[in-house]
Write an enzyme that holds these catalytic residues in place. Structure first.
Site, short mmCIF file in Angstrom:
data_model
loop_
_atom_site.label_atom_id
_atom_site.label_comp_id
_atom_site.label_asym_id
_atom_site.label_seq_id
_atom_site.Cartn_x
_atom_site.Cartn_y
_atom_site.Cartn_z
CG ASP A 462 5.13 0.01 5.34
OD1 ASP A 462 4.82 -0.88 4.52
OD2 ASP A 462 6.26 0.10 5.84
CG HIS A 463 -0.84 -2.70 1.96
ND1 HIS A 463 -1.57 -3.20 3.02
CD2 HIS A 463 -1.69 -2.77 0.90
CE1 HIS A 463 -2.77 -3.57 2.62
NE2 HIS A 463 -2.88 -3.32 1.32
#
Length: 493
Positions: A462-463
């Site tokens: 998850d950036h």
């Protein structure tokens, strides 16, 4: 004078066997009307959106009625079975409103007073927001006794049209047409999906010869009749007599051969929840996937050695075990990746424990149970936990609690011969590692091209909370452990 028992007929309602689940599908009834049951006996297997579980009955007595067929999806809080707790008692000993007054287990009144439905002990609670479905009386069952003066009774439809409307509302089939003085033919035996197929194809189940066990009509039986009707409806060769009008199937629209051979399956249970979760995750968390190809020859040698180690006797040792251990070591070195995104409070929640999820393909669909506190386990403990998790998942017995609270997941796509992929995050987690197939390939080792065992790892993260540097470090550390397992497990673990 006989005193009526206030608690003779007891209705057992579909409980919430998870956390906030609203429905469950009835898979298998273990009992039939007339069977004797005891408190705690498993009477039905149901499938929720999270797992298949067996439900115990909380009463002693005899099964009076099964309110739903196998394959039916039932709302939580809806009665599914009625138990006669005083079998053999005179019929007049039971009051007409007895089932409604005594359908709850002990303590139900107190639970309802608190604003919730009573549920099966150990399976959670749910808000009292479900409605009760009308009961269906099986063929041959005795009619309910007349209600005493002042008791509320259902109104009798005044006209055949009103009766048809009431049957439609209750979900009951229309009565067969019979000539005066004759007995109605028994209703053909078929499961709900087969009945729907027959309805869609315009096939009268009364004309179908059953081939299933105990005279049950199967899908193939319905297709056989439909194809026979369709063949009869095709244009006759030139010069041949046209078929009579009554030979044409009634209510069947012309269909292509492809349409006849298509099969539609309702999306529900595990498949429905997985689909919703994957769509939500893919379009909520910004995914980034990185890949690395690594020489795992030393890991494969260590696997063979561990299989001969007395400390691992009786345990399943495979490359997946060491991949799991390698990822846990990488997380220990980079703990910031073990986190989740709290959208409501706009916070990143860092976790000091690792609940390691393992994506498992089962006959009911993909599920992701997790090993609690996997980071604190020794290698033998981790091996035992992995074995139990996989075996339970394949048997369809994974409890709902085992699929909650995961932090990071591994998906072993290599078992299907796949080299790599871009895995989608399990909702609420920060990262997922795809472990590809291990193949013997030419590889430059110590300046020379040699055959080596090689695999590809893919890490999606998850950036929002994991930047490229952190994700890259976790992937690189995982690969380093697999390339030099003995050295890294000693110095890093």
């Amino acid at each position: 004078m006989t005193t009526a028992s206030p608690q003779r007929f007891r209705e057992f309602k579909m409980p919430d066997v998870g956390e906030g689940l609203t429905e469950a599908e009835i898979l298998t009834w273990h009992v039939q009307p007339g069977d004797e049951v005891h408190d705690g006996q498993m009477v039905v297997e149901v499938e929720t959106a999270k797992a298949a579980v067996e439900l115990p009955i909380p009463y002693d007595g005899t099964v009076h009625e099964l309110l739903f067929e196998e394959g039916a999806t039932v709302d939580v809080g809806t009665p599914i079975i009625t138990i006669d707790t005083a079998p053999g008692a005179p019929a007049e000993a039971a009051g007409p409103s007895e089932a409604a007054e005594s359908s709850e287990p002990a303590g139900a009144a107190e639970a309802q007073a608190g604003g919730r439905e009573p549920v099966l002990v150990g399976y959670g609670v749910t808000a009292a927001a479900t409605r009760r479905r009308p009961r269906k009386t099986p063929p041959g069952a005795p009619a309910a006794p007349a209600a005493p003066a002042g008791a509320a009774t259902p109104a009798t439809p005044a006209t055949p049209a009103a009766a048809a409307v009431q049957r439609e509302m209750n979900g009951a089939p229309p009565p067969p047409e019979t000539a005066p003085g004759t007995t109605a033919a028994p209703r053909p035996l078929a499961k709900p999906p087969v009945r729907k197929l027959a309805k869609d194809l315009g096939v009268d189940l009364g004309t179908v010869i059953p081939s299933g066990p105990d005279g049950v009509i199967t899908r193939d039986d319905v297709y056989a009749v439909h194809e026979a009707h369709t063949a009869g409806a095709r244009p006759a060769p030139e010069g041949a007599a046209a078929p009579a009008a009554e030979e044409q199937p009634v209510g069947v629209e012309p269909q292509s051969l492809a349409a006849i051979r298509e099969r539609r399956v309702p999306v529900k249970g595990v498949r429905k929840v997985t689909a919703h979760a994957m769509v939500t995750s893919a379009f909520t968390a910004p995914h980034v996937t990185e890949f690395i190809t690594v020489d795992v020859t030393r890991t494969m040698k260590l696997v063979e050695e561990l299989r001969q180690d007395p400390a691992m006797a009786g345990l399943r040792v495979n490359p997946m075990l060491l991949v799991a251990k390698a990822l846990l070591v990488a997380i220990r070195r980079n703990p910031e990746i073990n986190a989740s995104w709290d959208e409501e409070n706009q916070e990143i929640v860092y976790k000091d424990y690792v609940n390691l999820g393992i994506a498992a393909a089962t006959p009911r669909g993909l599920i992701v149970p997790n090993i609690k506190d996997a980071d604190a386990m020794t290698l033998p403990e981790l091996s035992r936990a992995l074995g139990e998790l996989v075996a339970t998942a394949k048997e369809g017995r994974t409890p709902p609690a085992a699929m909650q609270g995961g932090t990071v997941t591994i998906s072993n796509v290599g078992v299907f011969g796949v080299d790599s992929g871009t895995p989608i995050l399990n909702p609420g987690e920060s990262a997922i590692l795809a472990f590809g197939a291990v193949r013997l390939q030419p590889w430059v080792h110590k300046g020379k091209v040699k055959p080596r065992h090689v695999t590809t790892l893919a890490l999606s993260f998850d950036h929002r909370l994991v930047d490229g540097e952190l994700g890259s470090k976790v992937l690189a550390d995982t690969a380093a452990v697999l390339e030099h397992p003995r050295q890294r497990l000693i110095t890093w673990a």
